[in-house]
Design a protein around this motif. Structure first.
Motif: not given
Length: 156
Positions: A41-46, A126-131
């Motif tokens: 899943i992709a998580v948007r980061l600020y 940024g974007t955080s990808y959780l695997l």
């Protein structure tokens, strides 16, 4: 109040639900021969650096960052990450390289300043990808470089 860096993570309330059960990241990884990735899943980061009350950060997240119907958010200390579902065993974070225009951050900064919320110095995104999966280190590098990040404008 001293300025500090705040991290806001925005994520779907029901990851995968709106893609008909298909996960494009998993599909692409399998096309690359990385069969060990089970979910992503992709998580948007600020990242907001400035002086804010906790209520200010909630207002920013609710007003400008998260869609209240489909998304949720977490306020996390800048040096930590939100503890999502424990099945996610790896995390790859991607952000613009220094000097690359971050239009989303510039727009957010302008909106926060216009609304006179807190005291903002700078914003980055940024974007955080959780695997989820038993990916080897070389597979994680391959995913970062070939799927998640554009090396010309981003780092991971």
């Amino acid at each position: 109040m001293n300025p500090i860096t705040h991290r806001i993570e925005v994520f779907g309330k029901h990851p995968g639900k709106f893609y008909g059960g298909q996960n494009r990241f998993v599909e692409v990884s399998h096309q690359l021969g990385i069969k060990s990735l089970a979910d992503c899943i992709a998580v948007r980061l600020y990242f907001l650096h400035g002086a804010f009350a906790q209520d200010d950060l909630h207002q920013i997240a609710q007003t400008y960052l998260a869609d209240c119907v489909t998304e949720d958010y977490a306020l996390v200390p800048a040096t930590e990450t939100h503890p999502y579902d424990t099945r996610f065993t790896h995390r790859i974070e991607v952000a613009p390289l220094p000097g690359v225009t971050d239009s989303e951050a510039e727009n957010l900064k302008a909106r926060i300043c216009r609304a006179d919320i807190g005291s903002l110095d700078w914003v980055s995104t940024g974007t955080s990808y959780l695997l989820d999966g038993d990916c080897a280190d070389d597979e994680l590098v391959q995913l970062a470089e070939r799927v998640f990040a554009n090396a010309t404008i981003q780092h991971y």
